[in-house]
Each structure stands twice: as structure tokens, then as C-alpha cells.
Write a protein that holds these residues in place. Sequence first.
Motif: not given
Length: 670
Positions: A85, A211-213, A240-241, A272, A310, A313, A317, A665
Amino acid sequence: MTEPEAPLPSVREQPALEPAVPAAAAVRPGLISAVDRARGRLAALALPLAGAGVDQARRQRRSVIDQIDDYLLPRLRADGAPLLVVVGGSTGAGKSTLVNSLLGAPLTTPGVLRPTTRSPVLVFHPADAPWFAPERILPGLQRVHTRTVSPGAGAVPAPDRDGTRTEDVRSLRLAPFPAMPPGLALLDAPDIDSVETANRELAGQLLAAADLWLFVTTAARYADAVPWELLGDAARRHAQIALVIDRVDPGSELAVVGDLRRMMDAHDLGPAPLFSVPESALDDQGLLPERAVAEIAGWLSDLGGDAGARDQVALATRDGVIGDLAGSLRQLASAADEQYASAERLLQIVDSAYDDARAKVVEATADGAMLRGEVLARWQDFVGASAFIRSIDRGVGRVRDGLRSFLRGGEPSARPVELAIAHGLEAVMIDALESARERVRSAWRSDPAGSGLLVDASATAGVTGVSTAELRSTVAEQIRGWQADVLEIVSEQGAAKRGLARGLSFGVNGLGVALMLVVFASTGGLTGVEVGIAGGTALAAQKLLEAVFGDDAVRRLAKEAAERLNARLQAVLDADAAIARTAVAALGLTAVAGDELRQAADALEAADADERAGRRAQLPAEGVQRPGPVLRGAGLRGQPELEAPVSTEVVVAEEDERPGFWRRLFGGGR
């Protein structure tokens, strides 16, 4: 990594559960191979010529290679890697303060000076440390190890014993932290709009590896253009944000959050998650109150404790990055095509200029122009043209007698005629070459693709890289070589004429210059009295040769001498043009580069489709139960220990319904 400075909360192993959606374990070798092939094509891609859109294409190529190296290949090759993240945002948005407040310890270095986050900080559970070895995630960044810090200790991690400067913008500071949920890592990135170019570039590189912002903005700056450019681009490739709006004044939350949600909808970010952090006073450690970050801490703890979430996500991404990579390959294929077209255009300019120079030389050496001026005067001096022509008028049969008498009376030197011919040819060649060079320089200078290839004309001859003095020397050498060729031709032909042996011993040079004049024998381009004078002179030279060698032999000798002249002058033109052509060829542009990128994109899409089909085939038709945490620990600040699986909701392939944050998400119906 050094030993902890304080006792750590207990962390005990729990039985590992199979993920709901297989991630790296389901990756087929064909997909990794396709990504490797795409990476190789991108590494070989040359974009050296300037032009419309080239700078953007170069940045795109660099960013795509970075994302493949930093994120995609490590993610494809690593089964069960922690979810990364990346916390990003604008200058002064409070990213570091938010990260520290979530952790309950000042692991990053917020401050009043900007930019504050110079060296990115990666926080992870100590059990996940092997995943962040240099050869895995972000392999291009030097690792700087810091001491493990216990929650609430309030100490900033010290530099590693190797003394590495932790503020180095190209390093990655590793901060193991036991309160982080295992399987989850937070990376505090530099500002996306930093005044320092290196910071901005690194921020973009880190966000591309996420992987996630977790994107942080403020109530005062959430409408700034720069963040929305990045967020819009991320939305287009289905990254994914989650967004955090910081420093929201009491009473304005509904209006600010509502307006931000409207902007998110406009940029295709409606699904999001969005968190609001109220304006709050910091405690003595520079942390926000626990209640201000409780919602974000709970969401991240749930995510860290849910292996299935996880995986979802990471897969979402990763799938978006692969789709975006295929599109980027095709865009860069078009850029490669344009580069090759630009190179061909530059070569056509060179070919056209030197073709015209060649035509100019041919015309000057065949239309009688060479018999003017100095050449004509020196020839008249050599043969005494008026008396000699009168002897020709009395009959060809008497030429031999006149020639023998002329030679016995003392042969004048033919050297002045040779020099005059050489100077005349040199002037013709230099004029043609300089004209061709100037045409190339002018055309390339006005073409963005060619302007970067030009050399400073004050030091050299421009694009050719050869000075005029060097050029004159080369031309003179070729002309001397041709004159030697002509004398050799005359000598070889005369050796068969035994009756003229004595005359040839005195007159080889004279016969040679006569043959040179015959090569130039035409009245084209001459005017007025020059026609009679030059034409008569050429006729005298021809009659002289015919008297010695015969009509057929003279025509053959003249043809051979002309061919050798053209070959030598052509060699000079080709060599000069080759310098400019080599400058283009050295760029390494090929006609197939674009097609190879498109083929790589096709192969990537086929491998991706095959991998997705295999992934779907591994899912039970009725869905499976989402797993719980693999490790049990303290959790983020204010979160209770994870005692049991966070969720037992059913995950159904392709069409699962995820309430609350999970649905937002994973993009709702996307």
C-alpha cells in the motif's frame, strides 16, 4: 536488521488457509514469459529522434519498464507476497503524519520544510522482511535498514550501522514494525508535485509499483490538477485506490466530502473508498488523535488480516497493469513506426541532395564547360592550336608527319594542362559537394528529427563532420588518380603501336591530356566565340588521337576514361553522403521494431487470457469461504488483536457482492 529496542507484543503462528482466489500460485509460465518478452522489446526500443510526442513516448517507455521491474515481474514471480500500500499525495498533505498516526509511532519524518519525505519509508511486519529483499519489489532502490521500533516508543529509527544516508532520494528505508498486520506493507512516498524533479519521478515510480494506492489530499487542495491527472490515469487502468481527505474543518465535512465524491465520480473513481480525517491538534509525538484515524486503521487492519481480500486487491491491480501494458506496447509501437519514418525522411533528404550533386558533376564534365578558361589557355599553349589545326585542315593523312615534327622539335610540358584540368574538376566537385551539404543541413535543421543530429558547423562541415580542407584533399587525390588512370590507358594502347614507339616515348603526357579533353568534348553550355575555340580544340585533340590510335580505339579509350572519372567522382560523393547516412543508421532504427512490439502485445494478451481462464477454473462453482488471518498480532493503532477470521462472507467467481468498503475497493461492478 538489528534487535528490537523494547519487548515486542507476542506474535504466534496460525494455520495457513488457502486463499479464496489463487494469486501468484496460479500464474502460468507463459504469462511471465510474455512479460519478459515485452520488457526485452521495450529495452531494445530506440526513440532518439525528436518530434511531436517523442518526449512523452520516452517517459512512457521508461515508466513502463520501471513498473515491470518494480512491480509486475516481482508480483508474478512471488507467491504470497505482502500487499504493498503506497501512501501518496501532494506536498504538505500530511502523508507522513497519517502513516505515523496509523502506526502509533513516528517512523517517518514530517516537518515544516518541503519536501519533507525525501527517502521513502517502507513499514512492514518483521515476518515479511524477506519479501523486500533488493531482488524483489523495487529492485532498483538501495535498501537502508533501520532498527525495529515498538509501538509507542516515540523514537525515530536510527541509520543502519553501515552509515548510509537515509535522506538519499534513491534509497528505500526499511522499517520493520510488529504492529503492522502481516501480509500488508505501507510505503510513505515523496510528494507527487515536489519542487524536486527526482522526488516527483520517484513518487510516480512508487505509485506504479503499488498494489493499492492510499491517496492523501487536504480540504484546501483536493481540487488541484496534478493529483487528478495521476488518479485519472490510475482509474483508466483499473488500479485499486482509496482516498483520504485530511484537515477537514468541523462542520464542513458534508460539503467537502460531497464535493470530493462528485469529482471522484467524474474521474471514474466513484467506487473507491473515501476517508475523512478532521482537523486535529497533534500530540507531543506529532501524531493525530486515535479517533481521527480509527476508520482508516480498522480498514487496513481488516485488509491485512484477510488473505483472500489481499489476493483480490493484488489480482485486480495486476490485471489492470497487464492490460495497461498491452496498450502501452501498442502506443509505443506507433512511436517506433514514427521514428523509422523520420529516419527514412532524413535519408531521403540526403539521397536527393547528393543525386542532384551527381547530376551537376556529370553535366559539368560532359557539356564542354571544362574546356573554358584556364584549361583552354593551357591546351593552346601546349599544342600551338592555330598552326596545328591548320595542319589538320590539310588532311588527316598529314597529321602523323606534323605530330612527329612537333615532337622532334622539342616537346613542351603537358603538366600545366594537367594541373588546369585538375583544378577545374576540383572546383566542379567542391561546388557540387558544398551545395549538397548545405541542402542537407538546411533541410535537417528545419526538421525536428534532423536538428539534433547536426554538428556545430563552425567546427566542422555540419552534418558530414568533415572540414572543407579535408574534402579538398580527398577530391584532389581522386582527380590525380584519374589522371594517372588516363596515362596508363594511353601507355597500354600505345604499346601495341610499334611504329609510334619513339613518338610515344616523348608524348604520353601530351596524348593523355588530349584524351582528357576528348572526355569533356561537347559544345553544350558554351556560348559565342567559345563554341568555335573550345570545340575546335576538342576536335584537334580527337584528330591527334585518331592519327595515333585510329578512330575505333579513340572512342573506346574515351569511354573507358569517362567511366573511370565517373567512378572516382561518384566514390567521393558516396563517401560524403555516407557520413550523413551513417549518423542516421547509428541510431539503430528498424522497420520491424513497431511490429515486434505489437507482436509482444498480442502474446501478452493471449497469455493473460489463458492465465485468467486457468484462474477461473480453480474456483469452485458455488464459491468458497473467505479465509481469516495467517498471523495474529497487535494490529494498527487502536485496533484489537485479531482473534478469528475477519469475515466468512462467500466469494463467488466473477459476480460476488461485496458490501461496504470491500465493494468500493474492488470497483463495484467493474
